[in-house]
Design a protein around this motif. Structure first.
Motif, PDB file in Angstrom:
ATOM      1  N   THR A   2       0.852  -1.187   0.000  1.00  0.00           N
ATOM      2  CA  THR A   2       0.000   0.000   0.000  1.00  0.00           C
ATOM      3  C   THR A   2       0.890   1.240   0.000  1.00  0.00           C
ATOM      4  OG1 THR A   2      -0.076   0.372   2.382  1.00  0.00           O
ATOM      5  CG2 THR A   2      -1.662  -1.193   1.471  1.00  0.00           C
ATOM      6  N   CYS A  25     -10.098   5.251   0.106  1.00  0.00           N
ATOM      7  CA  CYS A  25      -9.534   4.393   1.162  1.00  0.00           C
ATOM      8  C   CYS A  25      -8.593   5.137   2.100  1.00  0.00           C
ATOM      9  CB  CYS A  25      -8.824   3.192   0.554  1.00  0.00           C
ATOM     10  SG  CYS A  25      -7.206   3.595  -0.127  1.00  0.00           S
ATOM     11  N   PRO A  36      -5.297   1.942   4.439  1.00  0.00           N
ATOM     12  CA  PRO A  36      -5.076   0.546   4.820  1.00  0.00           C
ATOM     13  C   PRO A  36      -5.019  -0.390   3.621  1.00  0.00           C
ATOM     14  CG  PRO A  36      -7.360   1.083   5.134  1.00  0.00           C
ATOM     15  CD  PRO A  36      -6.702   2.327   4.598  1.00  0.00           C
ATOM     16  N   ASP A  37      -5.325  -1.648   3.833  1.00  0.00           N
ATOM     17  CA  ASP A  37      -5.214  -2.670   2.785  1.00  0.00           C
ATOM     18  C   ASP A  37      -6.032  -2.377   1.535  1.00  0.00           C
ATOM     19  OD1 ASP A  37      -3.474  -4.140   4.223  1.00  0.00           O
ATOM     20  OD2 ASP A  37      -4.941  -5.602   4.939  1.00  0.00           O
ATOM     21  N   GLU A  38      -7.047  -1.581   1.651  1.00  0.00           N
ATOM     22  CA  GLU A  38      -7.892  -1.280   0.491  1.00  0.00           C
ATOM     23  C   GLU A  38      -7.168  -0.442  -0.558  1.00  0.00           C
ATOM     24  OE1 GLU A  38     -11.107   0.632   2.460  1.00  0.00           O
ATOM     25  OE2 GLU A  38     -12.173  -1.231   2.882  1.00  0.00           O
ATOM     26  N   CYS A  39      -6.033   0.133  -0.196  1.00  0.00           N
ATOM     27  CA  CYS A  39      -5.241   0.937  -1.133  1.00  0.00           C
ATOM     28  C   CYS A  39      -4.846   0.094  -2.341  1.00  0.00           C
ATOM     29  CB  CYS A  39      -3.995   1.457  -0.419  1.00  0.00           C
ATOM     30  SG  CYS A  39      -2.796   2.262  -1.499  1.00  0.00           S
ATOM     31  N   ASP A  41      -2.699   1.207  -4.555  1.00  0.00           N
ATOM     32  CA  ASP A  41      -1.347   1.621  -4.926  1.00  0.00           C
ATOM     33  C   ASP A  41      -1.286   2.413  -6.232  1.00  0.00           C
ATOM     34  OD1 ASP A  41       0.722   1.345  -3.212  1.00  0.00           O
ATOM     35  OD2 ASP A  41       1.611  -0.401  -4.172  1.00  0.00           O
ATOM     36  N   GLU A  57       5.077   2.165  -0.146  1.00  0.00           N
ATOM     37  CA  GLU A  57       5.641   1.387   0.967  1.00  0.00           C
ATOM     38  C   GLU A  57       7.146   1.144   0.815  1.00  0.00           C
ATOM     39  OE1 GLU A  57       3.216  -2.002   1.837  1.00  0.00           O
ATOM     40  OE2 GLU A  57       4.883  -3.084   2.733  1.00  0.00           O
ATOM     41  N   ASN A  71       0.875   1.268   9.977  1.00  0.00           N
ATOM     42  CA  ASN A  71      -0.189   1.226   8.963  1.00  0.00           C
ATOM     43  C   ASN A  71      -0.758  -0.192   8.852  1.00  0.00           C
ATOM     44  OD1 ASN A  71      -1.673   2.724   6.921  1.00  0.00           O
ATOM     45  ND2 ASN A  71      -0.691   1.371   5.461  1.00  0.00           N
ATOM     46  N   VAL A  72       0.125  -1.183   8.904  1.00  0.00           N
ATOM     47  CA  VAL A  72      -0.319  -2.582   8.878  1.00  0.00           C
ATOM     48  C   VAL A  72      -1.170  -2.880  10.114  1.00  0.00           C
ATOM     49  CG1 VAL A  72       0.460  -4.974   8.992  1.00  0.00           C
ATOM     50  CG2 VAL A  72       1.629  -3.350   7.485  1.00  0.00           C
ATOM     51  N   SER A  75      -4.501  -1.299   9.815  1.00  0.00           N
ATOM     52  CA  SER A  75      -5.291  -2.039   8.827  1.00  0.00           C
ATOM     53  C   SER A  75      -5.967  -3.234   9.473  1.00  0.00           C
ATOM     54  CB  SER A  75      -4.404  -2.541   7.685  1.00  0.00           C
ATOM     55  OG  SER A  75      -4.036  -1.495   6.852  1.00  0.00           O
ATOM     56  N   SER A  80     -11.780  -3.956   6.314  1.00  0.00           N
ATOM     57  CA  SER A  80     -12.070  -3.374   4.999  1.00  0.00           C
ATOM     58  C   SER A  80     -13.475  -2.805   4.987  1.00  0.00           C
ATOM     59  CB  SER A  80     -11.921  -4.445   3.911  1.00  0.00           C
ATOM     60  OG  SER A  80     -10.597  -4.905   3.851  1.00  0.00           O
TER      61      SER A  80
END
Ligand code: SF4
Ligand code: SF4
Length: 104
Positions: A2, A25, A36-39, A41, A57, A71-72, A75, A80
């Motif tokens: 991300t 996100c 978070p994980d929804e990114c 990129d 990252e 950030n992890v 997340s 989500s």
């Protein structure tokens, strides 16, 4: 992978990045914002940040490496939700971010 928001966002939170994210996100936390994980990129948010707080990252400066870990962690807490408009602002960051002293 991300994008990660780092130290310069703390206490600034102007949310310029939020309006640029195509998947909504970027979540507002108590002291800073979080993708978070929804990114996906896409990198769209990175150049619009006025304080250069956003990095891919792989490119997070060494002195702010812990922000990737946080950030992890955030997340994991957040899951989500499917869009910041549904949840923000969050009443928390991680413990590390809550006690981080910026020196500004
Ligand atoms: S644009 Fe930069 S300073 Fe503004 S909220 Fe986003 S990451 Fe924080
Ligand atoms: S890199 Fe793209 S998807 Fe990820 S937070 Fe920034 S604008 Fe949103």
């Amino acid at each position: 992978m991300t994008h990660v928001i780092t130290e310069p966002c703390i206490g600034v939170k102007d949310k310029t990045c939020v309006g640029e994210c195509p998947v909504d996100c970027i979540y507002e936390g108590k002291r800073m914002l979080h993708p978070p994980d929804e990114c996906v990129d896409c990198g769209t948010c990175e150049p619009v940040c006025p304080v250069e707080a956003i990095f891919c990252e792989d490119d997070v400066p060494g002195q702010w490496a812990q922000f990737t870990t946080e950030n992890v962690r955030l997340s994991g807490q957040l899951g989500s939700p499917g869009g910041a408009a549904k949840t923000s602002p969050l009443p928390y960051d991680t413990g590390y971010l809550a006690s981080y002293v910026t020196g500004r």
